[in-house]
Design a protein around this motif. Structure first.
Motif, PDB file in Angstrom:
ATOM      1  N   SER A  34       0.914  -1.319  -0.043  1.00 30.07           N
ATOM      2  CA  SER A  34       0.254   0.138   0.115  1.00 30.07           C
ATOM      3  C   SER A  34       0.877   1.546  -0.026  1.00 30.07           C
ATOM      4  CB  SER A  34      -0.811   0.048   1.198  1.00 30.07           C
ATOM      5  OG  SER A  34      -1.708  -1.168   1.156  1.00 30.07           O
TER       6      SER A  34
ATOM      7  N   ASP B  22      -8.177  -3.820  -1.356  1.00 27.81           N
ATOM      8  CA  ASP B  22      -8.312  -4.664  -0.071  1.00 27.81           C
ATOM      9  C   ASP B  22      -9.294  -4.364   0.657  1.00 27.81           C
ATOM     10  OD1 ASP B  22      -7.543  -5.993   2.381  1.00 27.81           O
ATOM     11  OD2 ASP B  22      -5.374  -5.237   2.288  1.00 27.81           O
TER      12      ASP B  22
ATOM     13  N   SER C 113      -6.155   0.413   3.451  1.00 27.64           N
ATOM     14  CA  SER C 113      -5.142   1.370   3.828  1.00 27.64           C
ATOM     15  C   SER C 113      -5.132   2.677   3.180  1.00 27.64           C
ATOM     16  CB  SER C 113      -3.791   0.658   3.685  1.00 27.64           C
ATOM     17  OG  SER C 113      -3.754  -0.484   4.072  1.00 27.64           O
TER      18      SER C 113
ATOM     19  N   ASP D 161      -4.087  -1.522  -5.356  1.00 30.23           N
ATOM     20  CA  ASP D 161      -3.455  -1.966  -4.254  1.00 30.23           C
ATOM     21  C   ASP D 161      -4.070  -3.360  -3.928  1.00 30.23           C
ATOM     22  OD1 ASP D 161      -2.062  -2.316  -1.732  1.00 30.23           O
ATOM     23  OD2 ASP D 161      -3.198  -0.450  -0.800  1.00 30.23           O
TER      24      ASP D 161
END
Ligand SMILES: Nc1ncnc2c1ncn2[C@@H]1O[C@H](COP(=O)(O)OP(=O)(O)OP(=O)(O)O)[C@@H](O)[C@H]1O
Ligand SMILES: [Mg+2]
Length: 294
Positions: A49, A72, A77, A160
């Motif tokens: 990330s 994610d 994040s 990501d």
């Protein structure tokens, strides 16, 4: 009792039409995105990330149009790191507009919608089968997000990914062959071993594997202005894909990631210079290796 194999066609659910409809919305939504680059790793916590965000910033500073998709969903994040937590989703010209970082990068992250104290839950209708349900629902949701947001005209959409070698392959399958992959490792033999499995798993499919980045490659000591060793490991990673660069650990960068604000002096630090190097190699690799068919 009827089993899955007794179902003829789509069983009257129109599921095939719905999938085709969603696929065409995704294709339409990403039509003006030149490159899809997923940042993955079999290993968790290695800096996927962090590198996604800071490579995106390095590329944006070169004048490229960049977007970030935080795929994610359970451990998002980007909202926190990029400072778009709690941002409001507002209508764009055709679809939903993306929240933007201070530097103007559009970011989708589940963390913008769901506060950190809450978990994303996919309610299951089948008791004891929630694992099956989860993967299906998660990818269905990813499809909805790709189709619903305004990604616009981008040079690169950076994705990501969550950790896990098998998960990485599932994303490759879902996102299709036009998505290229960058893997992240750290210079520990354990991490390299796990990332080697991701290389092996991805190499079986059609997606381009641009290379790997070795993160936390040394520790930048601000007191002595030198990069010191962090892991005791051999210099050769043993990974059979190109190395796009090595990035040291900088505690100041970690602090700024936690605060969700960019590190102003980054370009003048060893980490900033390392990220520049990786960004250049990434672009060279995107231009020089043949693209997989769409
Ligand atoms: N080069 C670096 N310098 C300083 N801090 C770093 C660096 N790389 C990562 N970090 C810090 O290490 C922690 C883990 O990084 P990050 O969340 O990016 O890993 P990840 O691979 O995305 O983890 P996950 O597998 O959970 O998604 C974060 O707190 C981040 O700020
Ligand atoms: Mg992460």
């Amino acid at each position: 009792m009827k089993s899955y194999y007794d179902i003829v066609g789509d069983g009257g659910s129109r599921v095939l039409e719905q999938v085709a409809e969603q696929r065409s919305r995704i294709t339409d939504g990403l039509a003006e995105v030149r490159h899809l680059v997923a940042i993955g790793s079999g290993k968790g916590g290695v800096g996927k990330s962090t590198l996604t965000l800071h490579l995106a910033e390095a590329l944006r500073a070169r004048g490229l149009r960049i977007g970030i998709l935080d795929a994610d969903f359970n451990g998002p994040s980007q909202a926190h790191m990029a400072g778009v937590e709690g941002a409001l989703f507002v209508p764009g010209s055709r679809k939903v507009a993306l929240p933007r970082t201070r530097t103007g990068i559009g970011v989708f992250s589940m963390g913008t919608m769901i506060p950190e104290l809450e978990a994303l839950e996919f309610e299951s209708v089948a008791h004891g089968e929630s694992h099956t349900w989860r993967a299906t629902r998660e990818f269905a949701l990813l499809g909805e997000i790709l189709g619903a947001f305004e990604w616009g005209a981008l040079d690169l959409l950076m994705i990501d990914l969550p950790p896990g070698a098998e998960r990485t392959v599932q994303f490759a399958d879902f996102l299709g062959p036009r998505t290229s992959f960058v893997l992240v490792t750290i210079p520990s033999e354990v991490a390299r071993g796990v990332v080697a499995r991701s290389v092996a798993a991805l190499s079986k499919g059609p997606n381009r594997l641009l290379g790997y980045v070795e993160n936390m490659s040394g520790y930048y000591c601000r007191d002595c202005n030198a990069v010191k060793p962090l892991f005791v490991s051999t210099e050769q990673s043993g990974l059979e894909i190109p190395c796009l660069g090595t990035v040291p650990f900088d505690p100041e960068l970690a602090r700024h990631c936690d605060r969700g604000i960019p590190l102003e002096e980054l370009p003048d630090t060893p980490v900033g210079r390392a990220l520049e190097h990786v960004a250049q190699h990434l672009l060279d690799s995107l231009e020089s290796t043949p693209e997989s068919p769409r």
